[in-house]
Design an enzyme around this catalytic site. Structure first.
Site, mmCIF file in Angstrom:
data_model
loop_
_atom_site.group_PDB
_atom_site.id
_atom_site.type_symbol
_atom_site.label_atom_id
_atom_site.label_comp_id
_atom_site.label_asym_id
_atom_site.label_seq_id
_atom_site.Cartn_x
_atom_site.Cartn_y
_atom_site.Cartn_z
ATOM 1 C CG LEU A 284 56.734 6.674 13.391
ATOM 2 C CD1 LEU A 284 56.334 8.087 13.827
ATOM 3 C CD2 LEU A 284 55.493 5.839 13.119
ATOM 4 C CG ASP A 285 56.658 4.518 6.644
ATOM 5 O OD1 ASP A 285 56.168 5.661 6.677
ATOM 6 O OD2 ASP A 285 55.997 3.496 6.397
ATOM 7 C CB ILE A 286 60.004 8.683 4.624
ATOM 8 C CG1 ILE A 286 60.346 10.149 4.373
ATOM 9 C CG2 ILE A 286 59.316 8.030 3.435
ATOM 10 C CD1 ILE A 286 61.395 10.344 3.312
ATOM 11 C CB SER B 229 54.475 6.916 9.341
ATOM 12 O OG SER B 229 54.085 5.830 8.522
#
Length: 299
Positions: free
Chosen positions: A166-168, A170
């Protein structure tokens, strides 16, 4: 509708879920506890006529990861037709592959952890000053509702890596595992597990009642018909959860896939939360807390 915290754009939005994992392994679970010194590794799994490298065969059939297979072979824990094997050896049709009990016992110590990742943490290694999500795996952050029966041990942090990032910016379910088989289930080339997301969006300057303003034909494009990096995307399930929030169900995890899909049809993602991976859901797990995958759970 599941509420999500407001997200602030950062340079890290250029980063995104990467469907790779660098580390391995977990307890056998569905294989059961051994009662004999060794056991058939994979039953009647088909083998090509020309044979197949043993480590690839064991990984393909779900016994362990390739790296784990190489370790077992080096330790003498894998036999073919009753004889120890050597690195690089092939399995041929009709061969009997057996794994020693010690290998199963080693797997039993592997763990998979479910974390509710908050905004501001990266899934993998620390970058640009941002903290890695694994730093949240501390005894004081273990959810009181964890019913796995496991107690935190620092050895559970060794080799722990994200299976599906998951990106930062999200939030939601992040799976951290020591088990290459779990990783293969979730992010391997032949993975069939779907992932479910709640995605808050705006359309141009419209932030309220986005559903009413958004063209239906573009919603259909989100479901099927878009390409990223010159490659067509697999069909996805996309529907309105409420007038400002979409529900996505994907079977792949391309680089920043949901955000980029939305950009292609004129939507801007303002919040993204993963609520399910395979058959395992985020449930009531609070943000910033974690729990162990239970023995009765499977992706």
């Amino acid at each position: 509708s599941i509420p999500m915290p407001p997200l602030k754009p950062t340079p890290a939005q250029r980063r995104s879920p990467d469907s790779r994992i660098e580390r391995t392994s977990r307890a056998p679970g569905r294989h059961g506890q051994q009662t004999q010194p060794s056991r058939p590794a994979t039953g009647n799994a088909p083998i090509p006529p020309e044979g197949e490298r043993l480590n690839k065969y064991l990984a393909r059939t779900g016994v362990c990861s390739r790296r784990e297979a190489d370790d077992w072979i080096g330790r003498g824990w894998v036999h073919i037709n009753g004889k120890p094997v050597v690195m690089g050896q092939k399995v041929l049709p009709g061969d009997r592959v057996e794994v020693k009990r010690a290998a199963t016992q080693q797997q039993a110590g592997r763990v998979t952890i479910l974390l509710h990742k908050p905004v501001g943490y990266v899934s993998g290694q620390a970058e640009d000053g941002y903290r890695p999500a694994v730093t949240l795996i501390r005894p004081e952050n273990q959810w009181q509702g964890d019913t796995s029966g496991r107690r935190f041990d620092r050895a559970h942090l060794r080799g722990l890596a994200a299976a599906g990032r998951l990106d930062i910016d999200s939030v939601g379910l992040l799976v951290l595992t020591q088990d290459g088989r779990v990783a293969r289930q979730l992010i391997g080339e032949d993975a069939e597990a779907t992932k479910e997301y709640l995605v808050r969006v705006r359309y141009g300057r419209i932030e309220r009642e986005v559903e009413a303003a958004f063209p239906r034909e573009r919603l259909q494009l989100l479901r099927h018909g878009l390409s990223l990096d010159g490659k067509a995307l697999k069909p996805a399930q996309v529907s309105w959860q409420n007038p400002e929030q979409l529900r996505f169900v994907l079977q792949e995890g391309r680089h920043r896939q949901i955000r980029r899909m939305c950009e292609l049809v004129g939507l801007t993602v303002t919040g993204l939360k993963r609520i399910r991976m395979g058959r395992v859901t985020l449930g009531q797990l609070p943000p910033g807390q974690w729990r162990y995958l239970r023995a009765d759970e499977d992706f």
